[in-house]
Motif scaffolding. Structure first.
Motif, short mmCIF file in Angstrom:
data_model
loop_
_atom_site.label_atom_id
_atom_site.label_comp_id
_atom_site.label_asym_id
_atom_site.label_seq_id
_atom_site.Cartn_x
_atom_site.Cartn_y
_atom_site.Cartn_z
N TRP A 138 30.28 9.54 55.16
CA TRP A 138 30.56 10.38 53.99
C TRP A 138 29.31 11.16 53.55
CZ3 TRP A 138 34.69 7.39 55.01
CH2 TRP A 138 35.93 7.79 54.54
N GLY A 139 28.41 11.43 54.48
CA GLY A 139 27.25 12.25 54.18
C GLY A 139 26.24 11.57 53.28
N GLU A 140 26.10 10.24 53.45
CA GLU A 140 25.15 9.41 52.68
C GLU A 140 25.53 9.28 51.21
OE1 GLU A 140 23.46 7.76 54.61
OE2 GLU A 140 23.45 9.03 56.39
N ARG A 141 26.77 9.65 50.86
CA ARG A 141 27.26 9.31 49.51
C ARG A 141 27.55 7.81 49.48
NH1 ARG A 141 32.29 12.01 47.53
NH2 ARG A 141 31.51 11.44 45.48
N ARG A 142 27.39 7.19 48.33
CA ARG A 142 27.67 5.76 48.20
C ARG A 142 29.18 5.56 48.04
NH1 ARG A 142 23.52 2.36 46.45
NH2 ARG A 142 24.96 1.33 45.04
N MET A 143 29.84 5.24 49.12
CA MET A 143 31.30 5.15 49.13
C MET A 143 31.80 3.77 49.56
SD MET A 143 32.41 8.23 48.36
CE MET A 143 34.03 8.48 49.09
N ARG A 144 30.91 2.93 50.07
CA ARG A 144 31.36 1.68 50.71
C ARG A 144 32.10 0.76 49.76
NH1 ARG A 144 26.57 -0.34 53.66
NH2 ARG A 144 27.74 -2.26 53.90
N HIS A 145 31.78 0.86 48.46
CA HIS A 145 32.45 -0.01 47.49
C HIS A 145 33.94 0.32 47.36
CE1 HIS A 145 31.25 3.64 45.42
NE2 HIS A 145 32.24 3.42 44.59
N LEU A 146 34.34 1.47 47.91
CA LEU A 146 35.77 1.84 47.83
C LEU A 146 36.64 1.11 48.85
CD1 LEU A 146 35.59 5.70 47.27
CD2 LEU A 146 35.93 3.88 45.60
#
Ligand SMILES: CC(C)(COP(=O)(O)OP(=O)(O)OC[C@H]1O[C@@H](n2cnc3c(N)ncnc32)[C@H](O)[C@@H]1OP(=O)(O)O)[C@@H](O)C(=O)NCCC(=O)NCCS
Length: 171
Positions: A34-42
């Motif tokens: 995701w382009g180094e956006r913090r998304m893993r918590h989703l």
């Protein structure tokens, strides 16, 4: 090279249902994809525990992850499906993998009685907006929306500063 139905380059890929055991490796790629956006918590583990039957993992011949989609049938609206996350490995984009994941998801959901599919994305994710439009989704531009990054979006849809474009596609 080739051959998805529309000429996509998918021959070296294997599609299968995810299992809970896939969770660490999927979470591990999310922020980067995701382009180094913090998304893993989703994507907590429950998504691969309870929604596997309407989700897909794609692997390369060397076993590495090439893509995934996590979707479900709405418990409250059985005629509606929802795509929670979809992604293709950065080095394989624009080769039809995202479309192939959505085609499988549409088939899964239609087989379960779904008539329309929803998804949301951050309006600054122009790739996701273009991708969803290309897949036949329409953008909700109704009451409460305003143009953000050039696309009608719901301000604070998912909380403060969490604006979202809301997509719908009939099956
Ligand atoms: C969005 C994403 C899944 C698309 O995957 P993909 O495998 O590259 O998509 P496809 O090759 O199947 O593209 C299908 C169509 O979508 C459109 N599209 C895809 N990427 C695009 C881009 N960067 N710019 C413009 N249009 C694009 C095109 O119309 C494309 O068809 P074409 O290549 O024949 O022109 C991928 O870019 C990705 O993983 N992004 C990061 C995660 C993300 O943002 N997911 C969506 C929000 S949950």
């Amino acid at each position: 090279m080739t051959s998805g139905e529309d000429g996509a380059d998918l021959d070296d890929l294997t599609f299968r249902r995810p299992t809970e055991a896939d969770h660490p490796r999927v979470v591990d790629v999310i922020d980067h994809w995701w382009g180094e956006r913090r998304m893993r918590h989703l994507l907590p583990r429950l998504w691969l525990e309870h929604f596997s039957g309407t989700s897909w993992i794609v692997e390369r011949e060397d076993g590495r992850l090439a893509g995934f989609v996590v979707a479900f049938v709405s418990q409250d609206r059985p005629d509606t499906g929802y795509v929670h996350m979809i992604a293709a490995e950065p080095n394989r984009r624009r080769r039809g993998l995202g479309r192939a994941l959505y085609e499988r998801t549409f088939a899964d959901l239609a087989a379960r009685g779904v008539r329309r599919v929803q998804a949301v994305t951050w309006p600054g994710n122009r790739t996701s907006v273009a991708f969803h439009r290309a897949l036949g989704f329409r953008v909700d531009d109704g009451p409460g929306t305003q143009r953000l990054y050039g696309t009608p979006a719901h301000v604070d849809h998912d909380g403060p500063d969490e604006d979202r474009v809301v997509f719908t596609r009939d099956l």
